[in-house]
Design an enzyme around this catalytic site. Structure first.
Site, PDB file in Angstrom:
ATOM      1  N   HIS A  78     -36.759 -20.763  11.181  1.00  0.00           N
ATOM      2  CA  HIS A  78     -36.639 -21.480  12.460  1.00  0.00           C
ATOM      3  C   HIS A  78     -36.484 -20.521  13.639  1.00  0.00           C
ATOM      4  O   HIS A  78     -35.970 -19.415  13.492  1.00  0.00           O
ATOM      5  CB  HIS A  78     -35.521 -22.521  12.425  1.00  0.00           C
ATOM      6  CG  HIS A  78     -34.146 -21.988  12.195  1.00  0.00           C
ATOM      7  ND1 HIS A  78     -33.350 -21.547  13.217  1.00  0.00           N
ATOM      8  CD2 HIS A  78     -33.415 -21.836  11.060  1.00  0.00           C
ATOM      9  CE1 HIS A  78     -32.181 -21.161  12.721  1.00  0.00           C
ATOM     10  NE2 HIS A  78     -32.194 -21.317  11.414  1.00  0.00           N
ATOM     11  N   ASP A  80     -34.920 -21.201  16.695  1.00  0.00           N
ATOM     12  CA  ASP A  80     -33.769 -21.338  17.595  1.00  0.00           C
ATOM     13  C   ASP A  80     -32.523 -20.680  17.029  1.00  0.00           C
ATOM     14  O   ASP A  80     -32.457 -20.353  15.835  1.00  0.00           O
ATOM     15  CB  ASP A  80     -33.482 -22.816  17.860  1.00  0.00           C
ATOM     16  CG  ASP A  80     -33.058 -23.558  16.598  1.00  0.00           C
ATOM     17  OD1 ASP A  80     -33.694 -23.341  15.541  1.00  0.00           O
ATOM     18  OD2 ASP A  80     -32.094 -24.336  16.646  1.00  0.00           O
ATOM     19  N   GLU A 141     -33.732 -26.122  14.678  1.00  0.00           N
ATOM     20  CA  GLU A 141     -33.143 -26.404  13.365  1.00  0.00           C
ATOM     21  C   GLU A 141     -31.647 -26.607  13.486  1.00  0.00           C
ATOM     22  O   GLU A 141     -31.044 -27.451  12.828  1.00  0.00           O
ATOM     23  CB  GLU A 141     -33.443 -25.242  12.400  1.00  0.00           C
ATOM     24  CG  GLU A 141     -33.109 -25.529  10.937  1.00  0.00           C
ATOM     25  CD  GLU A 141     -31.697 -25.124  10.537  1.00  0.00           C
ATOM     26  OE1 GLU A 141     -31.264 -25.486   9.430  1.00  0.00           O
ATOM     27  OE2 GLU A 141     -31.015 -24.445  11.336  1.00  0.00           O
ATOM     28  N   HIS A 354     -23.428 -17.971  12.883  1.00  0.00           N
ATOM     29  CA  HIS A 354     -22.797 -18.900  13.843  1.00  0.00           C
ATOM     30  C   HIS A 354     -21.453 -18.366  14.362  1.00  0.00           C
ATOM     31  O   HIS A 354     -20.637 -19.125  14.845  1.00  0.00           O
ATOM     32  CB  HIS A 354     -22.594 -20.313  13.247  1.00  0.00           C
ATOM     33  CG  HIS A 354     -23.871 -20.969  12.820  1.00  0.00           C
ATOM     34  ND1 HIS A 354     -23.974 -22.315  12.537  1.00  0.00           N
ATOM     35  CD2 HIS A 354     -25.116 -20.467  12.635  1.00  0.00           C
ATOM     36  CE1 HIS A 354     -25.214 -22.601  12.179  1.00  0.00           C
ATOM     37  NE2 HIS A 354     -25.928 -21.500  12.226  1.00  0.00           N
TER      38      HIS A 354
HETATM   39 ZN   LIG Z   1     -30.541 -20.982  10.105  1.00  0.00          ZN
END
Ligand SMILES: [Zn+2]
Length: 381
Positions: A78, A80, A141, A354
């Protein structure tokens, strides 16, 4: 047959410097489309971006013709990132790459994008005999998988391959749960709780009754269910007439999820019957609106699938033990699985995704690229 580690790293560093938080993927989408073209791919950008609120046009599908006869193999990542992902300043250390600590790094999933580009480049440069390859780069995503949900997947000819969107290279995700979001609105009957409580129907009691015999929590090894939100009530002297519940059910098997969801609904129906009564000579009953929406379907790649076997074998050559494992969450692979794709999800070597301490472990990153290259070269269908 070996990938170019320096070039792979440079591509990664170039990509992480392009801001691409979810809904702001226009720039990276254009860069990736032109990179695929330069590698000799036919590029198609779908219109997914028009269907929800992103500034990008769509998902990118690049097709590299094969030099041997086979169906295409699909490689997907993905485009993003999560926030804060603007003005990323990568710091290259001896064995890993990190951000400067003020942003995420974006290895999730730019490591995957860089790997796919490097594989295509290596195939071309070293003139390796290979099947057709389809690069599928998706939007958004990280925010509800909206890109892949709107993917023009009929434009993709292959149905097997790899997703590169996991952390440790030793974990090959082959299973992931299907998830239903469940919302329940209960309408009882208000009455003065101090004066005529018998003229009311408590929405709270209806819910409590239904929940008292509902199977929740761990249902079995593959299935779980939970209510996590409850809202209702106005005052202590009013029989509660409105109650809202929100929950979810997950299962690695689509059939088990359907069964659990039906069970949850049936419990509320039973409660409706239980609380139906005559008030002032009139039959009154609570109303229950039960809405279940599938967030995404399950991923279930057999552990002996040729795609899994070739990854495990290729990893062994790189000195890594790759185990097929199950995930508790969802990613693009879930949605693609619903479209009929078989795509195990290979780790790219990142850690702490993240978070501000996200890193990319270079040894694993290079291995993931070599493994992907080997899996492509071994693919014939
Ligand atoms: Zn990911």
């Amino acid at each position: 047959m070996k990938i170019n580690e320096k070039r792979l790293t440079d591509t990664f560093l170039e990509l992480v410097k392009i801001d691409s938080e979810s809904f702001n993927e226009k720039n990276i989408q254009e860069v990736l489309a032109s990179k695929l073209k330069a590698l000799g791919c036919t590029v198609y950008v779908d219109n997914a971006g028009k269907k929800y609120n992103t500034n990008a046009k769509g998902n990118v599908i690049g097709f590299l013709p094969g030099t041997v006869k086979s169906k295409p193999i699909v490689l997907s990542s993905h485009m993003d990132t999560v926030t804060p992902g603007k003005s990323v300043k990568p710091v290259v250390k001896k064995d890993r790459i990190t951000s400067d600590g003020t942003t995420i790094l974006g290895a999730d999933d730019k490591a995957g994008l860089a790997i796919i580009l490097e594989v295509l480049q290596t195939l071309k440069e070293q003139k390796l005999p290979h099947p057709p390859v389809e690069a599928v780069f998706t939007l958004t995503e990280e925010n509800g998988m909206q890109g892949v949900k709107n993917l023009d997947y009929k434009k993709i000819k292959g149905r097997e391959g790899l997703i590169l969107d996991n952390e440790e290279v030793s974990d090959l995700l082959v299973q992931g749960p299907a998830v239903n979001t469940i919302e329940v609105w209960i309408k009882g009957l208000a009455a003065h709780a101090g004066v005529v409580p018998e003229k009311g129907i408590s929405a709270l009691e209806v819910a409590a009754y239904a929940l008292s015999f509902m199977k929740l929590g761990r249902i079995d090894k593959e299935t779980v269910a939970n209510f996590g939100v409850i809202q209702g009530g106005k005052a202590t002297n009013i029989v509660m007439d409105q109650l809202y519940l929100k929950g979810e059910a997950r299962s690695l098997k689509n059939e088990k999820l359907a069964k659990q969801t039906a069970h949850m609904k049936a419990c509320f129906e039973k409660a409706v019957k239980h609380f139906t009564k005559k008030i002032d000579g009139k039959v009154r009953k609570p109303e229950v609106k039960f809405v279940s929406v599938q967030r995404y379907p399950a991923v279930n790649v057999p552990k002996n699938h040729p795609m899994v076997k070739s990854v495990v074998a290729a990893a062994k050559e790189q000195g890594f033990v790759v185990r097929p494992v199950a995930s508790g969450g969802g990613c693009d692979a879930n949605v693609l699985s619903g479209f009929g794709f078989t795509l195990p999800n290979l780790g790219v070597g990142c850690r702490g995704c993240h978070t501000l301490s996200e890193s990319l472990e270079l040894k694993e990153f290079f291995a993931a690229c070599n493994i992907t290259l080997s899996a492509v070269l071994a693919y014939r269908k």
